[in-house]
Design a protein around this motif. Structure first.
Motif, PDB file in Angstrom:
ATOM      1  N   GLN A 102      -1.970 -14.798   4.147  1.00 48.99           N
ATOM      2  CA  GLN A 102      -1.642 -15.713   3.138  1.00 48.99           C
ATOM      3  C   GLN A 102      -0.329 -15.735   2.786  1.00 48.99           C
ATOM      4  O   GLN A 102       0.640 -16.479   2.165  1.00 48.99           O
ATOM      5  CB  GLN A 102      -2.556 -16.212   2.100  1.00 48.99           C
ATOM      6  CG  GLN A 102      -3.929 -16.945   2.638  1.00 48.99           C
ATOM      7  CD  GLN A 102      -3.490 -18.306   3.189  1.00 48.99           C
ATOM      8  OE1 GLN A 102      -2.617 -19.019   3.006  1.00 48.99           O
ATOM      9  NE2 GLN A 102      -4.717 -18.975   3.925  1.00 48.99           N
ATOM     10  N   ARG A 103       0.059 -14.185   2.178  1.00 52.92           N
ATOM     11  CA  ARG A 103       1.202 -14.015   1.612  1.00 52.92           C
ATOM     12  C   ARG A 103       2.342 -13.605   2.621  1.00 52.92           C
ATOM     13  O   ARG A 103       3.617 -13.318   2.482  1.00 52.92           O
ATOM     14  CB  ARG A 103       1.056 -12.802   0.749  1.00 52.92           C
ATOM     15  CG  ARG A 103      -0.018 -13.071  -0.482  1.00 52.92           C
ATOM     16  CD  ARG A 103      -0.094 -11.630  -1.181  1.00 52.92           C
ATOM     17  NE  ARG A 103      -0.766 -10.689  -0.365  1.00 52.92           N
ATOM     18  CZ  ARG A 103      -0.541  -9.130  -0.725  1.00 52.92           C
ATOM     19  NH1 ARG A 103       0.093  -8.912  -1.895  1.00 52.92           N
ATOM     20  NH2 ARG A 103      -1.121  -8.503  -0.096  1.00 52.92           N
ATOM     21  N   GLN A 104       1.900 -13.324   3.831  1.00 55.40           N
ATOM     22  CA  GLN A 104       2.931 -12.737   4.864  1.00 55.40           C
ATOM     23  C   GLN A 104       3.515 -11.855   4.472  1.00 55.40           C
ATOM     24  O   GLN A 104       4.943 -11.476   4.451  1.00 55.40           O
ATOM     25  CB  GLN A 104       3.676 -13.893   5.607  1.00 55.40           C
ATOM     26  CG  GLN A 104       2.893 -15.092   6.173  1.00 55.40           C
ATOM     27  CD  GLN A 104       3.991 -16.168   6.652  1.00 55.40           C
ATOM     28  OE1 GLN A 104       4.789 -16.673   6.129  1.00 55.40           O
ATOM     29  NE2 GLN A 104       3.839 -16.431   7.966  1.00 55.40           N
ATOM     30  N   ILE A 105       3.001 -10.818   3.639  1.00 55.84           N
ATOM     31  CA  ILE A 105       3.613  -9.705   2.861  1.00 55.84           C
ATOM     32  C   ILE A 105       4.201  -8.670   3.988  1.00 55.84           C
ATOM     33  O   ILE A 105       5.022  -7.780   3.587  1.00 55.84           O
ATOM     34  CB  ILE A 105       2.735  -8.824   2.123  1.00 55.84           C
ATOM     35  CG1 ILE A 105       3.395  -8.150   1.084  1.00 55.84           C
ATOM     36  CG2 ILE A 105       1.543  -8.065   2.680  1.00 55.84           C
ATOM     37  CD1 ILE A 105       4.002  -8.822  -0.105  1.00 55.84           C
ATOM     38  N   ASP A 106       3.767  -8.535   5.140  1.00 54.21           N
ATOM     39  CA  ASP A 106       4.122  -7.397   5.988  1.00 54.21           C
ATOM     40  C   ASP A 106       5.124  -8.133   7.118  1.00 54.21           C
ATOM     41  O   ASP A 106       5.140  -7.628   8.260  1.00 54.21           O
ATOM     42  CB  ASP A 106       2.940  -6.762   6.781  1.00 54.21           C
ATOM     43  CG  ASP A 106       3.254  -5.479   7.061  1.00 54.21           C
ATOM     44  OD1 ASP A 106       4.150  -4.830   6.782  1.00 54.21           O
ATOM     45  OD2 ASP A 106       2.745  -5.042   8.075  1.00 54.21           O
ATOM     46  N   GLY A 107       6.058  -9.357   6.806  1.00 60.28           N
ATOM     47  CA  GLY A 107       6.710  -9.747   7.680  1.00 60.28           C
ATOM     48  C   GLY A 107       7.470 -10.567   7.093  1.00 60.28           C
ATOM     49  O   GLY A 107       7.954 -10.511   5.849  1.00 60.28           O
TER      50      GLY A 107
END
Length: 378
Positions: A47-52
């Motif tokens: 949901q955060r797309q923290i790793d992209g």
């Protein structure tokens, strides 16, 4: 950095969307690797797309794959990918008009299309819909001009105008202007029978009157309840099956981006998401669209194109609701009013034009978490 693939990418804003642009030569050789590759780049599912590179919103989880076209009718081929945030899914079924507005500038800046001053026309073949879009891009001193006085609702500041012309957009995804053959369909839903118009121009949309589902039509994105969003997806899924895109019980998974659920209402005084008062006299119709099961913050360009075409299609809910004057359609969305211009020929829509702005944000490299065999590995 062992086990990673280093890929050159460009991040661009196109209209009210933002996406990652990739040269087709940098895509994995095996088409079966495309989906995991793009999910990897964007950091999905999360949901955060923290790793992209994804922005944790459907409007910023988009990818454009570009190459020089081999077609006589086009300068560049453009494949659009909507990357899901919550699922391991990349949807290639439809196009994004906003991202389309950045394809011309990208192609010029990358040397795929030679600049012509003062305006360069770029013929864009969208592989998703197999339609050609013509972009008119201002050029100055051999470079794409970004500064200007054009302002579009939903984007801070101003920029150089980019005109997009959509011609012969009928049946972009389903092959038919009216996918079911009907201008109005009756849908059996959990709240009873409701009327809907299913139209496919640019992208397939399902239009439902706000009053028929207990709404005014002036609601802002944050005002919908979970119950209402569930109903919207129920309606969209029913139509996905009717349009031959996916079974109703699998539509959310197999075809999350199209058709697009769209709520319409007659013009009325209201306050938009910027806090500005809008008078009924300023608009021709109120419109609220869903994107990947969430409320769209503004209005998709393909949505504006399809809505405009639906107004001119006899018997649809929109043709009955909208009273037109001239060849300009004013669409009131959550953040303002978008205008489309219609090219009429013998009373029929020959083409629809919209204006957008776009700009380059970033050029560099993205590192994937896994290795992929690409055409021209960097």
């Amino acid at each position: 950095m062992i086990n990673m693939t280093r890929i050159p990418v460009t991040v661009m804003r196109g209209g009210t969307s933002k996406g990652v642009f990739i040269n087709h030569e940098e895509m994995p050789v095996n088409k079966s690797d495309w989906e995991p590759f793009l999910l990897d780049i964007m950091g999905s599912p999360d949901q955060r797309q923290i790793d992209g590179l994804g922005g944790a919103n459907s409007l910023t989880s988009k990818i454009a794959i570009i190459k020089k076209s081999d077609l006589e009718k086009a300068d560049v081929d453009y494949t659009f990918a909507q990357v899901s945030i919550s699922e391991s899914l990349v949807d290639f079924k439809g196009n994004c008009g906003n991202i389309s507005s950045a394809v011309g500038p990208y192609a010029i800046e990358q040397g795929i299309v030679q600049p012509v001053e003062p305006v360069t026309k770029v013929r864009i073949y969208n592989t998703n819909t197999k339609k050609v879009i013509v972009a008119e891009v201002e050029v100055e001193n051999g470079k794409v001009k970004t500064e200007g006085s054009c302002m579009i609702p939903g984007v801070p500041g101003t920029g150089s105008p980019i005109y997009l012309s959509f011609e012969n957009g009928e049946g972009a995804v389903t092959g038919k202007l009216l996918p079911t053959g009907n201008a109005i369909d009756l849908l059996q839903t959990s709240i009873g029978t409701i009327k809907a118009s299913i139209v496919d121009v640019g992208n397939p949309l399902v239009f439902v009157k706000a009053a028929d589902i207990g709404l005014k039509g002036t609601e802002l994105p944050h005002e919908y309840t979970d119950k209402q969003l569930k109903l919207f997806e129920e309606i969209r899924s029913i139509v996905a099956e009717k349009a031959g895109l996916a079974p109703q019980n699998k539509a959310t998974k197999l075809s999350p981006a199209v058709p697009k659920m769209t709520i319409i209402a007659p013009p009325m005084d209201h306050r938009d998401g910027t806090g500005r008062e809008k008078a009924a006299s300023q608009m021709d119709v109120l419109i609220r669209m869903m994107s990947m099961q969430k409320p769209h913050q503004t209005l998709a360009i393909t949505g504006a194109i399809c809505t405009t075409a639906a107004i001119y299609t006899k018997g649809t809910l929109l043709s009955e609701m909208v009273q037109l004057k001239g060849d300009t359609v004013r669409l009131a969305h959550p953040m303002g009013i978008m205008e489309t211009s219609v090219d009429l020929k013998d009373g029929q829509v020959n083409g629809i034009k919209v204006v957008r702005t776009a700009r380059l944000i970033f050029e560099g490299f993205v590192y994937t978490k896994h290795t992929y065999d690409v055409c021209l590995s960097s």
